[in-house]
Write a protein that holds these residues in place. Structure first.
Motif, mmCIF file in Angstrom:
data_model
loop_
_atom_site.group_PDB
_atom_site.id
_atom_site.type_symbol
_atom_site.label_atom_id
_atom_site.label_comp_id
_atom_site.label_asym_id
_atom_site.label_seq_id
_atom_site.Cartn_x
_atom_site.Cartn_y
_atom_site.Cartn_z
ATOM 1 N N ALA A 229 3.015 12.971 10.860
ATOM 2 C CA ALA A 229 2.478 12.953 9.491
ATOM 3 C C ALA A 229 1.360 11.933 9.347
ATOM 4 C CB ALA A 229 3.597 12.627 8.498
ATOM 5 N N MET A 230 0.405 12.272 8.493
ATOM 6 C CA MET A 230 -0.657 11.329 8.108
ATOM 7 C C MET A 230 -0.522 11.086 6.611
ATOM 8 S SD MET A 230 -3.286 9.499 8.812
ATOM 9 C CE MET A 230 -4.319 9.978 10.190
ATOM 10 N N TYR A 231 -0.381 9.812 6.244
ATOM 11 C CA TYR A 231 -0.284 9.446 4.832
ATOM 12 C C TYR A 231 -1.519 8.641 4.433
ATOM 13 C CZ TYR A 231 4.704 10.269 5.837
ATOM 14 O OH TYR A 231 5.897 10.804 6.235
ATOM 15 N N LEU A 232 -1.908 8.777 3.171
ATOM 16 C CA LEU A 232 -3.033 7.991 2.643
ATOM 17 C C LEU A 232 -2.511 7.072 1.543
ATOM 18 C CD1 LEU A 232 -5.688 10.841 2.395
ATOM 19 C CD2 LEU A 232 -5.443 9.118 4.205
ATOM 20 N N HIS A 233 -2.974 5.832 1.535
ATOM 21 C CA HIS A 233 -2.521 4.883 0.516
ATOM 22 C C HIS A 233 -3.300 5.124 -0.772
ATOM 23 C CE1 HIS A 233 -1.756 1.035 -1.520
ATOM 24 N NE2 HIS A 233 -0.604 1.104 -0.867
ATOM 25 N N VAL A 234 -2.561 5.343 -1.857
ATOM 26 C CA VAL A 234 -3.189 5.784 -3.100
ATOM 27 C C VAL A 234 -2.859 4.825 -4.245
ATOM 28 C CG1 VAL A 234 -3.120 7.634 -4.852
ATOM 29 C CG2 VAL A 234 -3.164 8.214 -2.422
ATOM 30 N N ASN A 235 -3.857 4.567 -5.077
ATOM 31 C CA ASN A 235 -3.608 3.885 -6.342
ATOM 32 C C ASN A 235 -3.302 4.991 -7.350
ATOM 33 O OD1 ASN A 235 -4.410 3.135 -9.098
ATOM 34 N ND2 ASN A 235 -4.859 1.148 -8.161
ATOM 35 N N MET A 236 -2.094 5.002 -7.853
ATOM 36 C CA MET A 236 -1.675 6.163 -8.650
ATOM 37 C C MET A 236 -2.378 6.216 -10.000
ATOM 38 S SD MET A 236 2.249 6.953 -7.692
ATOM 39 C CE MET A 236 2.963 5.351 -7.867
ATOM 40 N N GLU A 237 -2.833 5.079 -10.488
ATOM 41 C CA GLU A 237 -3.516 5.080 -11.786
ATOM 42 C C GLU A 237 -4.843 5.825 -11.679
ATOM 43 O OE1 GLU A 237 -5.035 1.849 -14.924
ATOM 44 O OE2 GLU A 237 -3.358 1.227 -13.647
ATOM 45 N N SER A 238 -5.607 5.492 -10.614
ATOM 46 C CA SER A 238 -6.914 6.152 -10.468
ATOM 47 C C SER A 238 -6.761 7.497 -9.752
ATOM 48 C CB SER A 238 -7.871 5.256 -9.674
ATOM 49 O OG SER A 238 -7.397 5.144 -8.337
ATOM 50 N N GLY A 239 -5.625 7.657 -9.052
ATOM 51 C CA GLY A 239 -5.410 8.892 -8.294
ATOM 52 C C GLY A 239 -6.285 8.951 -7.042
ATOM 53 N N ARG A 240 -6.826 7.811 -6.625
ATOM 54 C CA ARG A 240 -7.732 7.812 -5.468
ATOM 55 C C ARG A 240 -7.158 6.969 -4.342
ATOM 56 N NH1 ARG A 240 -12.683 9.560 -7.622
ATOM 57 N NH2 ARG A 240 -13.706 9.106 -5.662
ATOM 58 N N VAL A 241 -7.679 7.257 -3.150
ATOM 59 C CA VAL A 241 -7.286 6.457 -1.986
ATOM 60 C C VAL A 241 -7.783 5.035 -2.201
ATOM 61 C CG1 VAL A 241 -7.635 6.132 0.490
ATOM 62 C CG2 VAL A 241 -7.300 8.431 -0.435
ATOM 63 N N ALA A 242 -6.866 4.064 -1.963
ATOM 64 C CA ALA A 242 -7.231 2.655 -2.166
ATOM 65 C C ALA A 242 -6.496 1.825 -1.129
ATOM 66 C CB ALA A 242 -6.825 2.212 -3.568
ATOM 67 N N ALA A 243 -7.121 0.756 -0.652
ATOM 68 C CA ALA A 243 -6.508 -0.064 0.399
ATOM 69 C C ALA A 243 -5.304 -0.828 -0.154
ATOM 70 C CB ALA A 243 -7.542 -1.046 0.947
ATOM 71 N N ALA A 244 -4.230 -0.889 0.663
ATOM 72 C CA ALA A 244 -3.093 -1.747 0.317
ATOM 73 C C ALA A 244 -3.521 -3.196 0.497
ATOM 74 C CB ALA A 244 -1.919 -1.422 1.240
ATOM 75 N N THR A 245 -2.912 -4.105 -0.258
ATOM 76 C CA THR A 245 -3.280 -5.519 -0.116
ATOM 77 C C THR A 245 -2.861 -6.014 1.271
ATOM 78 O OG1 THR A 245 -1.155 -6.265 -0.926
ATOM 79 C CG2 THR A 245 -2.909 -5.965 -2.570
ATOM 80 N N ASP A 246 -3.503 -7.121 1.716
ATOM 81 C CA ASP A 246 -3.185 -7.665 3.040
ATOM 82 C C ASP A 246 -1.702 -7.992 3.159
ATOM 83 O OD1 ASP A 246 -5.780 -7.398 3.634
ATOM 84 O OD2 ASP A 246 -6.297 -9.546 3.528
ATOM 85 N N ALA A 247 -1.147 -8.602 2.087
ATOM 86 C CA ALA A 247 0.260 -9.015 2.144
ATOM 87 C C ALA A 247 1.171 -7.788 2.254
ATOM 88 C CB ALA A 247 0.612 -9.811 0.897
#
Ligand SMILES: NC(=O)c1ccc[n+]([C@@H]2O[C@H](COP(=O)([O-])OP(=O)(O)OC[C@H]3O[C@@H](n4cnc5c(N)ncnc54)[C@H](O)[C@@H]3O)[C@@H](O)[C@H]2O)c1
Length: 497
Positions: free
Chosen positions: A448-466
């Protein structure tokens, strides 16, 4: 902390019949060591049979691995059974003099801070405590058969009760997946058996008066109000029956019926030998085609199915199961996912009866469900818990490739693993394997390939470093593993070019 690092607690079961055996199974499957005392020569055999049923059903209620099973021993004396036990459950026959004798011997040898629960269906705690050396140590913990599946335990401490002791008892009962219902005022037969007796009494009259047979009475329950009771109880169900105008309207409308002679009130038909035989013959005609063990297995499978539906809806007894999963997760899954030199083991599962297709094997979409649950388990293991999702972050599935290698039958235990192929703050590429627990053979895989998403914007967004750090650490560890043979294959490709 790992599952095996959770300290083992000890329970003593005094009386190993239907109910004592059910308690033994519930404690054992939640990782307690259990010592059983029952002079009956068939005790060990009975416990083995009850445990066999419990192993096929109780683990199917949890979506989190249960702790490793505890050890069972058979004690020759009450003293040997209760020594070192923090929970002692008295489940001898319903006879007050016998219970007094057993409880006196238990208290002579038990730790002073051990909890002594009695399974009694009818006696009040004040009756059990008569003549006891430490009355408040004894409380009623009244379960329902099968004890290993039904979550309810009525806890009654009586006037001599001690609140702290009741709280401790409730905590222990919750830790083995039960719902303690504290009965504040002691009465004969506590709460639930009061209802059951009223219904049972009416059933006896209906047979006595030749109105209905045992099978017809059971149909009246299981095709109608039994289904309502299982998920909402009585008052919430009646509230709905009142329509828009609600409960007050319902009571005003149907309350007067209570004055009509619908029921026989508290009269009980005399249990003559003739009536006993009549009921027994009707019961044989209704159920005699099945052995006792078959009926128990049918009951357990049905209960698991009903409880699982309530769990999906997070309602009634299903809420207890979800809370218990959260509790188990805290015990077991807090271990950060570290480099163990192997794919990370995620879920321990059993193929449920409802997961089977017409061939008797696990049906296709259940494999997908198992891999989806495995993904959630992976995210929790790398610290992305429910709060992470509640804060608006999620991994969305972008692409999957499923391969099926072998069939798996009902009640077969399985486990899933994951190997991280690649991870960065926006992308997660993983390879799951589903194994049969018996011989580790691979049943299916999912890439599987998953993309990290910000659900508010509905767009792919980087997860924080932590947030991403534990996942990157795991990916680094897994980069030393051999790449799975079929990873990156296109559908239909047999070998990597
Ligand atoms: N059967 C139910 O549905 C149910 C449900 C909830 C609570 N209970 C309560 O649980 C208790 C046990 O009921 P059960 O249905 O398991 O009965 P059971 O007859 O199946 O088991 C009772 C066991 O107690 C053992 N026993 C008798 N004297 C003993 C002694 N001195 N020391 C140790 N063991 C002794 C017997 O050998 C027997 O195995 C009763 O108090 C009953 O009211 C029963």
């Amino acid at each position: 902390m790992t599952a095996s690092a959770v300290s083992r607690q000890e329970a003593a079961i005094i009386g190993g019949g239907v109910i004592g055996g059910g308690w033994a199974a519930r404690f054992l499957l939640h990782g307690w060591d259990v010592s059983v005392f029952d002079p009956h020569p068939d005790t060990a055999q009975r416990i083995v049979e009850i445990l066999d049923n419990a192993r096929k059903s109780l683990p199917a209620l949890a979506d989190v691995p249960l702790p490793p099973e505890g050890d069972v021993t058979y004690a020759d004396t009450i003293a040997a059974a209760v020594t070192g036990a923090s929970w002692i459950q008295e489940s001898v026959s319903e006879d007050l003099a016998l219970k007094h004798a057993v409880l006196a011997e238990v208290q002579e040898h038990a730790e002073e801070d051990a909890i002594i629960g009695s399974s009694t269906s009818g006696f009040k705690p004040s009756e059990l405590q008569q003549g006891a050396s430490r009355p408040s140590q004894i409380l009623v913990a009244h379960p329902f058969n099968p004890v290993y599946l039904l979550p309810l335990a009525e806890v009654v401490a009586g006037p001599a009760g001690d609140n702290k002791q009741v709280e401790r008892a409730c905590k222990s009962l919750r830790s083995v997946g039960m719902h303690p219902l504290v009965v504040r005022n002691e009465i004969d037969a506590h709460l639930a058996d009061r209802f059951l007796e009223a219904v049972w009494r009416e059933g006896l009259w209906l047979i006595n008066d030749d109105v209905a047979t045992t099978a017809e009475i059971d149909d009246a329950i299981r095709f109608g109000f039994g289904l309502r009771w299982a998920q909402m109880g009585m008052f919430e169900t009646y509230r709905l029956a009142g329509g828009e105008e609600g409960m007050a309207h319902f009571i005003r409308q149907f309350g007067p019926c209570l004055q009509w002679p619908w029921t026989k009130l508290t009269d009980v038909p005399e249990l003559t030998e003739e009536l006993v035989q009549k009921i027994a013959q009707q019961s044989d005609a209704q159920s005699g085609g099945h052995s006792l063990r078959e009926l128990e297995a049918i009951r357990d499978r049905n209960l698991v199915g009903i409880l699982r539906v309530l769990k999906e809806r997070d309602w009634g007894a299903g809420q207890v199961l979800n809370e218990h999963d959260r509790f188990l997760r805290e015990q077991v899954e807090e271990a950060p996912a570290v480099d163990s030199g192997a794919p990370l083991r995620l879920l321990e599962l059993t193929v449920l009866p409802a997961w089977i297709d017409y061939n008797g094997h696990m049906t296709e979409f259940r494999y997908v469900q198992v891999f989806s649950d495995s993904c959630e388990a992976l995210l929790r293991r790398v610290g992305m818990h429910d709060e992470y999702v509640a804060a608006g972050n999620s991994w969305y599935t972008a692409e999957t490739h499923n391969q099926f290698f072998d069939e798996v039958a009902v009640n077969e235990p399985m486990y899933s693993t994951v190997q991280i192929l690649f991870a960065d703050p926006k992308r997660l590429h993983v390879f799951y394997r589903l194994h049969a627990a018996e011989d580790d053979r691979v049943l299916a895989t999912l890439e599987a390939m998953y993309l990290h998403v910000n659900m508010e914007s509905g767009r792919v967004a980087a997860a924080t470093d932590a947030a991403i750090a534990p996942l990157l650490q795991l990916a680094e560890a897994h980069s030393r593993l051999e790449k799975p043979e079929s990873a990156g294959r296109y559908v239909g490709q047999r070998k990597q070019d």
